[in-house]
Design an enzyme around this catalytic site. Structure first.
Site, PDB file in Angstrom:
ATOM      1  CG  HIS A 373      23.604 -68.226 -14.546  1.00 58.45           C
ATOM      2  ND1 HIS A 373      24.637 -69.109 -14.376  1.00 58.45           N
ATOM      3  CD2 HIS A 373      22.838 -68.320 -13.435  1.00 58.45           C
ATOM      4  CE1 HIS A 373      24.484 -69.731 -13.211  1.00 58.45           C
ATOM      5  NE2 HIS A 373      23.394 -69.266 -12.624  1.00 58.45           N
ATOM      6  CE  LYS A 565      30.600 -72.988 -27.883  1.00 62.06           C
ATOM      7  NZ  LYS A 565      31.261 -72.433 -26.739  1.00 62.06           N
ATOM      8  NE  ARG A 566      19.685 -74.715 -26.949  1.00 54.86           N
ATOM      9  CZ  ARG A 566      18.572 -74.832 -26.242  1.00 54.86           C
ATOM     10  NH1 ARG A 566      18.530 -75.595 -25.174  1.00 54.86           N
ATOM     11  NH2 ARG A 566      17.466 -74.205 -26.611  1.00 54.86           N
ATOM     12  CE  LYS A 571      25.586 -70.420 -26.279  1.00 53.90           C
ATOM     13  NZ  LYS A 571      26.492 -70.407 -25.125  1.00 53.90           N
ATOM     14  CB  THR A 676      30.731 -74.319 -18.363  1.00 52.11           C
ATOM     15  OG1 THR A 676      29.494 -74.470 -19.066  1.00 52.11           O
ATOM     16  CG2 THR A 676      30.514 -73.416 -17.173  1.00 52.11           C
ATOM     17  CE  LYS A 680      31.011 -78.819 -19.298  1.00 55.64           C
ATOM     18  NZ  LYS A 680      29.667 -78.576 -19.873  1.00 55.64           N
TER      19      LYS A 680
HETATM   20  C1  GLG Z   1      24.377 -69.119 -18.909  1.00 58.07           C
HETATM   21  C2  GLG Z   1      25.375 -68.367 -19.748  1.00 58.07           C
HETATM   22  C3  GLG Z   1      26.732 -69.029 -19.833  1.00 58.07           C
HETATM   23  C4  GLG Z   1      27.195 -69.544 -18.490  1.00 58.07           C
HETATM   24  C5  GLG Z   1      26.137 -70.449 -17.903  1.00 58.07           C
HETATM   25  C6  GLG Z   1      26.486 -70.895 -16.495  1.00 58.07           C
HETATM   26  O1  GLG Z   1      24.877 -68.044 -21.005  1.00 58.07           O
HETATM   27  O2  GLG Z   1      27.666 -68.104 -20.330  1.00 58.07           O
HETATM   28  O3  GLG Z   1      28.392 -70.250 -18.590  1.00 58.07           O
HETATM   29  O4  GLG Z   1      24.900 -69.785 -17.794  1.00 58.07           O
HETATM   30  O5  GLG Z   1      26.726 -69.813 -15.679  1.00 58.07           O
HETATM   31  N1  GLG Z   1      22.139 -69.364 -19.699  1.00 58.07           N
HETATM   32  C7  GLG Z   1      23.329 -69.926 -19.608  1.00 58.07           C
HETATM   33  O6  GLG Z   1      23.509 -71.040 -20.015  1.00 58.07           O
END
Ligand code: GLG
Length: 829
Positions: A373, A565-566, A571, A676, A680
């Site tokens: 990820h 989001k975080r 971001k 993601t 939503k």
């Molecule tokens: C990661 C990424 C996100 C991703 C999520 C799920 O930063 O971009 O959508 O995993 O694959 N560490 C995360 O949250």
């Protein structure tokens, strides 16, 4: 035998669908029974929380029934199962999701109303299960829902942290972290399995022994703890299948450490034993950096070891040798966090099951798949060799052996290219010698997956280029998805009803591709009218929440613009805030007649900062400082409001997302592996303001660039722009807003200095300056579109209509067919 027992039960009770009836009268009886006997409150006098408890226990009973049937059926069929190993799951609340998936939401609502309660009110009593940080953890939760719904024989494994993700408390605009002791009020959604326990070993030494004339390794551990299983049934929608999320808790072991009782220091011996429980006590709250801490490594091994023992035990129940292991078992590594599972399977097969190394290795290479990820090399996990050697000495040996064989093989393939060999090695030599978890995972997995197409390109060309060139066939991607059950049906019931009405079916809840059917009505005046009504009601709900939380009244005519989001520099919440400052500055300098043309905005920001992430915490404070100024400025009034929503979590998201007109996904291109949240919002008909990063690129293809507001540098332009830097003399608008902060316009001048330094003074790594101009243009385009409500509503309908591809059902089916090789196994009764 199963069939016979079932038939007998049916003869006795005359029921086809389990013992428990689900008509409103039976449900009422069950709820009251649980209030009286489980909660131990009088059935004549109980409050909302006790009613919630009684209610959730009655739901739990129904879950358990289906869950037993599913597990028995899986046992009988013995299909290939996928075991999903993840250190994090963000499940949120369970009640609404469960009754909807069980198909008895209306029956419960009726039962409760006859008892004088409202379902929604009781649902609000539930706390969130927040056993994860962010995207990765919520993705695991969405995927569990899809695995159950699509009838796949799957198990989730993870850790049952006593303290979930910290609660965010805002005092004076500063974030404070409070422990989330989520089990305080009991957890009806889990089933404690006191008899499902495994010993997990740590420390100690490895010795060589002769067994039947063969040399073998024996690990003499120095510490042992017990892993106890807690099962969380996960119901599918429109199926009886209910799968298991098994979370492990650490308990002191009975088998070990007994001798300290003989030393006379009884009290200390007990206290020491208690320390075992710390392994599963707290979730690490940082979703990107890994510090090589011993407790974290212990957590990883603890859950992996218990899970592997459980998986092998289940396999051996039905098989007496390992010939068929790879036909029955698929192990999915969710990021590198569970990568010790690889050395653990090798250890069990070689040391305990006495398989030859080469046979064990052959099995390992066929069962593991790995999903990363991460986008940046700095984000990849490393385990210091000293730490691993002391905590898991046998594992270190095994990993060294795997690496030795791999490097020898590699030399044959690529020759003596030492740079490349050292880049690809599982062991990194350097100031701190470490194990590269990603390299270990790639070497030992048959498939490596990225989480979006852009991410896949980055993996091939940058992050794992060397490996891609060696094994191109190993690399795939599965664009992430989210479950429409939670993100439309549970969180936005009125939109759900509207969609079903216009499509003439509820089938889209299982087959989300049907949502494209909305496209043909996008311009239909009746649908538009109803669509706007639904959106208005959701905005009202959100406005009430904002008022209750902050006392701020917001206008429903304003555009609700959301970024939740975080908090991370990449971001770019800071870009959002700078844009808000710019908007404020413009309004201030306008005359009355110009002000009348301004599209009113309510800007909503929410998210947690990792406790040690100073810059992220300053962004939160800046947001509050700017809000304080704007919200109290009578020149501005309803034209602009800024709200920070504290303690962002799954249930807050369920409330906020349906009420958003616009949502922002504005990471610097090349930094968000997928994202993601955007999916939503898309499902709920919010328009996106976004960069071409992660999954957004695929969203554009699905809904058309004309239906969202795109801006900013593209992935391949980023390096060049970074090189160039932001010239403050050219980017005047940007320079001005940064200057306002530096000059103390929002107070806390010294405190914000280092935050301003991140974007000016030659650094600006995340390119806020160079993207600022096009960001403002995209914002202006959004304003313009909002004035034309007919156009806006059409875009909104087309967003929902094009969101089907971003369902986790599609992701999971792709994994099942192209990575795990598993088939559906639907419980027939
Ligand atoms: C990661 C990424 C996100 C991703 C999520 C799920 O930063 O971009 O959508 O995993 O694959 N560490 C995360 O949250």
């Amino acid at each position: 035998a199963l069939g016979e027992r079932r038939a007998k039960a049916e003869r006795m009770f005359g029921l086809m669908d389990g013992f428990l009836k689900s008509d409103p009268i039976s449900l009422q009886k069950d709820i009251l029974n649980h209030v009286e006997y489980t909660v131990a409150r009088s059935r004549f006098s109980f409050d909302d929380f006790e009613a919630y408890q009684g209610l959730s226990h009655s739901v739990r009973d129904r879950l358990i029934e289906r869950w037993h049937d599913t597990q028995l059926y899986f046992k009988r069929k013995d299909p290939k199962r996928v075991y999903f190993l993840s250190l994090e799951y963000l499940m949120g609340r369970s009640l609404s999701n469960s009754v909807i998936n069980l198909g008895i939401r209306d029956e419960y609502a009726e039962a409760l109303s006859q008892l004088g309660f409202e379902f929604e009110v009781l649902a609000e009593q539930e706390g969130d299960a927040a056993l994860g940080n962010g995207g990765l953890a919520r993705l695991s939760a969405c995927q569990m829902d899809s695995l159950a719904t699509l009838d796949y024989p799957a198990w989730g494994y993870g850790l049952r942290y006593q303290y979930g993700l910290f609660r965010q408390l805002i005092l004076d605009g500063f974030q404070h972290e409070q422990p989330d002791y989520w089990l305080n009020f009991g957890n009806p959604w889990e089933i404690e399995r006191i008899h499902v326990t495994y010993p997990v070993k740590f420390y100690g030494t490895v010795e060589e022994e002769l067994l039947n004339g063969k040399k073998c390794k024996v690990w003499i551990p120095g510490e042992m703890v017990e892993a106890v299983a807690y099962d969380n049934p996960i119901p599918g929608y429109g199926t009886r299948n209910t799968i298991t999320l098994r979370l492990w808790a650490a308990k002191p072991s009975d088998q070990y450490d007994m001798e300290s009782y003989n030393t006379g220091d009884y009290i200390n011996a007990v206290v020491n034993r208690q320390k075992a429980e710390t392994i599963s006590s707290v979730l690490y709250p940082d979703d990107r950096s890994h510090q090589g801490k011993e407790l974290r490594l212990k957590q990883q091994y603890f859950f992996v070891s218990a899970s592997i023992q459980d998986i092998i035990r289940r396999f051996k129940d039905a098989h007496n040798n390992f010939d068929e292991f790879q036909e029955k078992v698929a192990l999915q590594l969710n990021d590198t966090h569970p990568s010790l599972a690889i050395s653990e399977v090798m250890r069990v097969l070689v040391d305990e099951e006495n398989l030859d190394w080469s046979r064990a290795w052959g099995i390992v290479c066929k069962i593991f798949s790995f999903t990363t990820h991460t986008v940046l090399a700095e984000g990849l996990e490393k385990i210091p060799v000293d730490l691993l050697g002391s905590l898991l000495p046998r594992h270190l040996e095994i990993i060294y052996d795997i690496n030795f064989n791999f490097v020898e093989e590699l030399k044959k393939r690529i020759g003596m290219d030492y740079n490349r060999l050292s880049r690809m090695s599982i062991v990194e030599d350097g100031a701190v010698k470490s194990i590269r978890s990603a390299n270990l995972s790639i070497v030992c997995s048959h498939t490596v997956n990225g989480v979006s197409r852009v991410h896949f390109e980055l993996l091939k060309t940058k992050l794992f280029k060397d490996f891609y060139e060696l094994w191109p066939e190993k690399f795939q991607y599965k664009t992430n998805g989210v479950t429409q059950r939670r993100w439309i049906v549970v969180s936005n019931p009125s939109l759900c009803g509207l969609i079903s009405k216009w499509l003439g079916t509820e089938a889209w809840i299982r087959n989300v591709d049907l949502l494209t059917g909305l496209r043909e009505y996008a311009a239909n005046a009746d649908l538009q009218q109803e669509w706007k009504m639904v959106r208005k009601v959701n905005k009202m709900r959100l406005a009430e929440y904002i008022e209750a939380m902050s006392g701020l009244k917001v206008s429903l005519d304003a555009m609700f613009d959301v970024q939740i989001k975080r908090i991370h520099e990449y971001k770019r919440q800071l870009l959002n805030i700078l844009g808000i400052i710019h908007r404020y500055d413009c309004i201030k300098s306008m005359n009355e007649s110009d002000r009348r043309k301004v599209v009113p905005r309510v800007c909503i920001i929410g998210g947690k900062a990792a406790p040690g992430y100073e810059i992220a915490k300053k962004i939160i404070k800046l947001c509050h400082a700017v809000a304080e100024k704007i919200n109290n400025d009578s020149d501005v009034g309803d034209l602009l409001k800024l709200v920070f929503i504290p303690d962002y979590n799954v249930s807050v998201a369920e409330l906020v997302i349906p009420g958003a007109d616009l949502s922002q996904h504005i990471s610097t291109a090349g930094h968000e592996a997928s994202g993601t949240g955007c999916m939503k919002f898309l499902m709920n008909g919010s328009l996106l303001l976004a960069t071409a990063d992660g999954s957004t690129v695929e969203i554009i293809e699905e809904i058309g660039a004309e239906n969202l507001f795109l801006f900013g540098a593209k992935v391949d332009e980023v390096p060049m722009l970074r090189e160039k830097g932001t010239d403050m003399r050219v980017n005047l608008q940007f320079a001005r807003v940064v200057r306002m902060i530096r000059d103390g316009y929002f107070g806390f001048q010294d405190y914000f200095e280092s935050l301003c330094d991140t974007v000016d003074g030659g650094s600006d790594f995340y390119l806020l300056g160079s993207d600022f101009g096009s960001y403002l243009e995209a914002q202006a385009a959004a304003d313009k579109a909002f004035v034309d409500q007919e156009k806006w509503t059409r875009m909104s309908i087309l967003s929902t209509a094009g969101s089907g591809r971003f369902s986790s059902d599609r992701t999971i089916q792709d994994y099942a067919e192209n990575t795990w090789g598993i088939e559906r196994c639907r419980c027939p009764f």
